[in-house]
Design a protein around this motif. Structure first.
Motif, PDB file in Angstrom:
ATOM      1  N   GLY A   1       0.713  -0.999  -0.362  1.00 48.37           N
ATOM      2  CA  GLY A   1      -0.155  -0.227  -0.259  1.00 48.37           C
ATOM      3  C   GLY A   1       0.961   0.981   0.448  1.00 48.37           C
ATOM      4  N   PRO A   2       0.507   2.619   0.021  1.00 48.87           N
ATOM      5  CA  PRO A   2       1.560   3.712  -0.265  1.00 48.87           C
ATOM      6  C   PRO A   2       2.005   3.849   1.334  1.00 48.87           C
ATOM      7  CG  PRO A   2      -1.189   4.353   0.748  1.00 48.87           C
ATOM      8  CD  PRO A   2      -0.723   2.399  -0.032  1.00 48.87           C
ATOM      9  N   VAL A   3       3.299   4.211   1.484  1.00 50.16           N
ATOM     10  CA  VAL A   3       4.330   4.481   2.949  1.00 50.16           C
ATOM     11  C   VAL A   3       3.551   5.315   2.872  1.00 50.16           C
ATOM     12  CG1 VAL A   3       6.562   4.750   3.001  1.00 50.16           C
ATOM     13  CG2 VAL A   3       6.170   4.473   0.887  1.00 50.16           C
ATOM     14  N   THR A   4       2.993   4.802   4.618  1.00 53.94           N
ATOM     15  CA  THR A   4       2.713   5.822   5.241  1.00 53.94           C
ATOM     16  C   THR A   4       3.198   5.590   6.741  1.00 53.94           C
ATOM     17  OG1 THR A   4       0.933   4.356   5.848  1.00 53.94           O
ATOM     18  CG2 THR A   4       0.141   6.322   4.679  1.00 53.94           C
ATOM     19  N   LEU A   5       3.481   6.766   7.727  1.00 59.69           N
ATOM     20  CA  LEU A   5       3.722   7.309   9.026  1.00 59.69           C
ATOM     21  C   LEU A   5       2.641   6.775  10.593  1.00 59.69           C
ATOM     22  CD1 LEU A   5       7.743   7.961   8.553  1.00 59.69           C
ATOM     23  CD2 LEU A   5       6.985   5.490   8.231  1.00 59.69           C
ATOM     24  N   ASP A   6       3.681   6.767  10.978  1.00 61.32           N
ATOM     25  CA  ASP A   6       2.092   7.482  12.503  1.00 61.32           C
ATOM     26  C   ASP A   6       2.971   8.924  12.076  1.00 61.32           C
ATOM     27  OD1 ASP A   6       4.311   7.385  14.748  1.00 61.32           O
ATOM     28  OD2 ASP A   6       3.631   5.483  14.696  1.00 61.32           O
ATOM     29  N   ALA A   7       1.090   9.397  13.530  1.00 57.64           N
ATOM     30  CA  ALA A   7       1.893  11.343  13.527  1.00 57.64           C
ATOM     31  C   ALA A   7       3.088  11.133  14.306  1.00 57.64           C
ATOM     32  CB  ALA A   7       0.642  12.005  14.376  1.00 57.64           C
ATOM     33  N   ASP A   8       2.900  10.507  15.525  1.00 58.18           N
ATOM     34  CA  ASP A   8       4.983  10.443  16.481  1.00 58.18           C
ATOM     35  C   ASP A   8       6.195  10.719  15.135  1.00 58.18           C
ATOM     36  OD1 ASP A   8       5.821  10.906  18.632  1.00 58.18           O
ATOM     37  OD2 ASP A   8       6.639   8.421  18.359  1.00 58.18           O
ATOM     38  N   ARG A   9       5.297   9.531  14.688  1.00 57.56           N
ATOM     39  CA  ARG A   9       7.047   8.682  13.826  1.00 57.56           C
ATOM     40  C   ARG A   9       7.537  10.388  12.529  1.00 57.56           C
ATOM     41  NH1 ARG A   9      11.705   7.114  14.019  1.00 57.56           N
ATOM     42  NH2 ARG A   9      10.709   4.825  14.432  1.00 57.56           N
ATOM     43  N   ARG A  10       6.338  10.893  11.970  1.00 53.88           N
ATOM     44  CA  ARG A  10       6.354  11.838  11.281  1.00 53.88           C
ATOM     45  C   ARG A  10       6.411  13.352  12.107  1.00 53.88           C
ATOM     46  NH1 ARG A  10       0.965  10.401   9.787  1.00 53.88           N
ATOM     47  NH2 ARG A  10       0.148  12.139  10.644  1.00 53.88           N
ATOM     48  N   ALA A  11       6.017  13.260  12.890  1.00 53.61           N
ATOM     49  CA  ALA A  11       6.772  14.759  13.481  1.00 53.61           C
ATOM     50  C   ALA A  11       7.983  14.389  14.619  1.00 53.61           C
ATOM     51  CB  ALA A  11       6.124  14.811  15.179  1.00 53.61           C
ATOM     52  N   ARG A  12       8.644  13.403  14.271  1.00 52.04           N
ATOM     53  CA  ARG A  12       9.766  13.141  15.314  1.00 52.04           C
ATOM     54  C   ARG A  12      10.961  13.787  13.878  1.00 52.04           C
ATOM     55  NH1 ARG A  12      10.645   8.007  17.794  1.00 52.04           N
ATOM     56  NH2 ARG A  12      12.750   8.510  18.287  1.00 52.04           N
ATOM     57  N   ARG A  13      10.072  12.769  12.154  1.00 51.70           N
ATOM     58  CA  ARG A  13      11.499  13.366  11.298  1.00 51.70           C
ATOM     59  C   ARG A  13      11.515  14.353  11.248  1.00 51.70           C
ATOM     60  NH1 ARG A  13      12.121   8.918   7.095  1.00 51.70           N
ATOM     61  NH2 ARG A  13      11.824  10.985   5.715  1.00 51.70           N
ATOM     62  N   VAL A  14      10.297  15.190  11.432  1.00 47.68           N
ATOM     63  CA  VAL A  14      10.082  16.922  10.454  1.00 47.68           C
ATOM     64  C   VAL A  14      10.814  17.433  11.382  1.00 47.68           C
ATOM     65  CG1 VAL A  14       8.987  19.109  10.681  1.00 47.68           C
ATOM     66  CG2 VAL A  14       7.523  15.999   9.723  1.00 47.68           C
ATOM     67  N   ALA A  15      11.292  16.961  13.155  1.00 52.26           N
ATOM     68  CA  ALA A  15      12.334  18.023  14.173  1.00 52.26           C
ATOM     69  C   ALA A  15      13.140  17.850  13.879  1.00 52.26           C
ATOM     70  CB  ALA A  15      12.167  17.274  15.277  1.00 52.26           C
ATOM     71  N   ALA A  16      14.125  16.208  12.859  1.00 53.11           N
ATOM     72  CA  ALA A  16      15.253  16.542  12.890  1.00 53.11           C
ATOM     73  C   ALA A  16      16.032  16.556  11.116  1.00 53.11           C
ATOM     74  CB  ALA A  16      14.996  14.258  12.331  1.00 53.11           C
ATOM     75  N   GLY A  17      14.363  17.601  10.776  1.00 57.31           N
ATOM     76  CA  GLY A  17      14.962  18.059   9.250  1.00 57.31           C
ATOM     77  C   GLY A  17      14.734  17.828   7.999  1.00 57.31           C
ATOM     78  N   LEU A  18      14.014  16.479   8.490  1.00 51.93           N
ATOM     79  CA  LEU A  18      13.884  15.361   6.973  1.00 51.93           C
ATOM     80  C   LEU A  18      12.306  15.478   6.915  1.00 51.93           C
ATOM     81  CD1 LEU A  18      14.826  12.260   8.663  1.00 51.93           C
ATOM     82  CD2 LEU A  18      16.375  13.746   7.536  1.00 51.93           C
ATOM     83  N   ALA A  19      11.815  14.750   5.717  1.00 49.60           N
ATOM     84  CA  ALA A  19      10.502  14.896   5.102  1.00 49.60           C
ATOM     85  C   ALA A  19       9.558  14.265   6.100  1.00 49.60           C
ATOM     86  CB  ALA A  19      10.404  14.737   3.587  1.00 49.60           C
ATOM     87  N   PRO A  20       8.269  14.721   6.308  1.00 49.61           N
ATOM     88  CA  PRO A  20       7.902  13.912   7.334  1.00 49.61           C
ATOM     89  C   PRO A  20       7.777  12.615   6.683  1.00 49.61           C
ATOM     90  CG  PRO A  20       6.601  15.937   5.936  1.00 49.61           C
ATOM     91  CD  PRO A  20       8.094  15.506   5.830  1.00 49.61           C
ATOM     92  N   THR A  21       7.902  12.387   5.623  1.00 45.22           N
ATOM     93  CA  THR A  21       7.268  10.329   4.603  1.00 45.22           C
ATOM     94  C   THR A  21       8.216  10.558   3.995  1.00 45.22           C
ATOM     95  OG1 THR A  21       4.634  11.247   5.569  1.00 45.22           O
ATOM     96  CG2 THR A  21       5.907   8.870   3.635  1.00 45.22           C
ATOM     97  N   PRO A  22       9.094   8.572   3.916  1.00 44.06           N
ATOM     98  CA  PRO A  22       9.821   8.582   2.816  1.00 44.06           C
ATOM     99  C   PRO A  22       9.284   8.957   1.770  1.00 44.06           C
ATOM    100  CG  PRO A  22      10.079   7.225   4.428  1.00 44.06           C
ATOM    101  CD  PRO A  22       8.693   7.890   4.617  1.00 44.06           C
ATOM    102  N   THR A  23       9.596   9.194   0.463  1.00 43.86           N
ATOM    103  CA  THR A  23       9.423   8.713  -0.563  1.00 43.86           C
ATOM    104  C   THR A  23       9.675   6.888  -1.194  1.00 43.86           C
ATOM    105  OG1 THR A  23      10.590  10.811  -1.368  1.00 43.86           O
ATOM    106  CG2 THR A  23      10.243   9.842  -3.046  1.00 43.86           C
ATOM    107  N   LEU A  24       8.496   6.636  -1.721  1.00 44.37           N
ATOM    108  CA  LEU A  24       8.935   5.091  -2.367  1.00 44.37           C
ATOM    109  C   LEU A  24       9.279   5.452  -3.732  1.00 44.37           C
ATOM    110  CD1 LEU A  24       8.153   2.307  -2.090  1.00 44.37           C
ATOM    111  CD2 LEU A  24       6.001   2.716  -3.661  1.00 44.37           C
TER     112      LEU A  24
END
Length: 255
Positions: A88-111
């Motif tokens: 299915g589509p690559v998705t992450l939970d809200a907590d993981r997305r927030a942690r990625r953004v805080a680390a300077g990353l895009a909220p979700t990886p690119t497939l």
């Protein structure tokens, strides 16, 4: 879940691992481009049960799976695996997305889907429902009509010379230029072998499932031969209910 061996001192061996400790075990130096392979196999070497890898997976493998997906820039998968495993589509939970953004990353990886023949269609959920515009890597001689159709939902990246297959080394360099330096590959076995053949595999995260699958299923790597064996260094061993999470890296990338 406990660490039986760790190369670094980030986690003490033989202690119970919480989520934060498991994250530290899989942490990398993001200043250096890296391609990780993530596979699960039975103790007798099978890559699947009844044709799918899901029959080998369990809670420990799924925890590592989420950690690895959570910190990659791009998730690289062969089209055959996307179709066979019904991605299915690559998705992450809200907590993981927030942690990625805080680390300077895009909220979700690119497939990133690798397909020489463009066998995957634009309506497949992994592409059509992706939260981030995916990338499809293909060869110059891929069918024009399929390329145009996929361009509606994904960036089509052509890598290679006319008359040949996908040039994976060129493709990986192009992904790095797009800012996708930390790549996680989930297979399949032919893509693993092809990446090994061009010497672009930097790390293998392998889950050993305590199952005897018997004859029939293939290995985690199959197809193209290589010029010679490559040495890796053991980074960690984690055990959980007889499941082993193994991580091997190029010695130059181990910290």
């Amino acid at each position: 879940m406990r660490a039986l061996y760790t190369h670094s001192c980030s986690v003490a061996p033989d202690v119970e691992l919480d989520g934060e400790a498991l994250e530290r075990l899989y942490a990398t130096d993001r200043s250096t481009p890296r391609l990780r392979m993530n596979f699960v196999a039975s103790v007798d070497g099978a890559v699947s049960v009844d044709g799918l890898s899901g029959g080998l997976s369990g809670p420990a493998d799924k925890r590592a799976f989420k950690v690895l997906r959570g910190w990659c820039d791009g998730l690289v998968v062969a089209a055959g695996t996307v179709l066979a495993e019904d991605y299915g589509p690559v998705t992450l939970d809200a907590d993981r997305r927030a942690r990625r953004v805080a680390a300077g990353l895009a909220p979700t990886p690119t497939l990133v889907v690798v397909s020489g023949s463009l066998s995957i269609g634009p309506l497949h959920a992994s592409l059509a429902q992706a939260p981030v515009r995916p990338i499809v890597v293909t060869r110059p001689d891929a069918p024009d009509d399929r390329r145009r159709a996929l361009a509606e939902v994904a960036d089509v990246l052509v890598a290679g010379e006319p008359g040949g297959g996908v040039d994976l080394a060129v493709a990986l360099d192009a992904l790095h230029e797009r800012g996708l330096s930390q790549l996680l590959c989930e297979g399949g076995p032919q893509l693993f072998a092809a990446l090994t053949a061009v010497d672009r595999v930097d790390e293998i995260c392998l889950t050993l499932s305590p199952l005897l699958a018997g004859g029939g299923p293939g290995r985690i790597s199959t197809g193209v031969g290589t010029a010679g064996a490559r040495g890796l260094t053991l980074a960690h061993v984690v055990e959980d209910a007889s499941v082993l999470l193994l991580r091997y890296c190029r010695p130059s990338l181990l910290h």
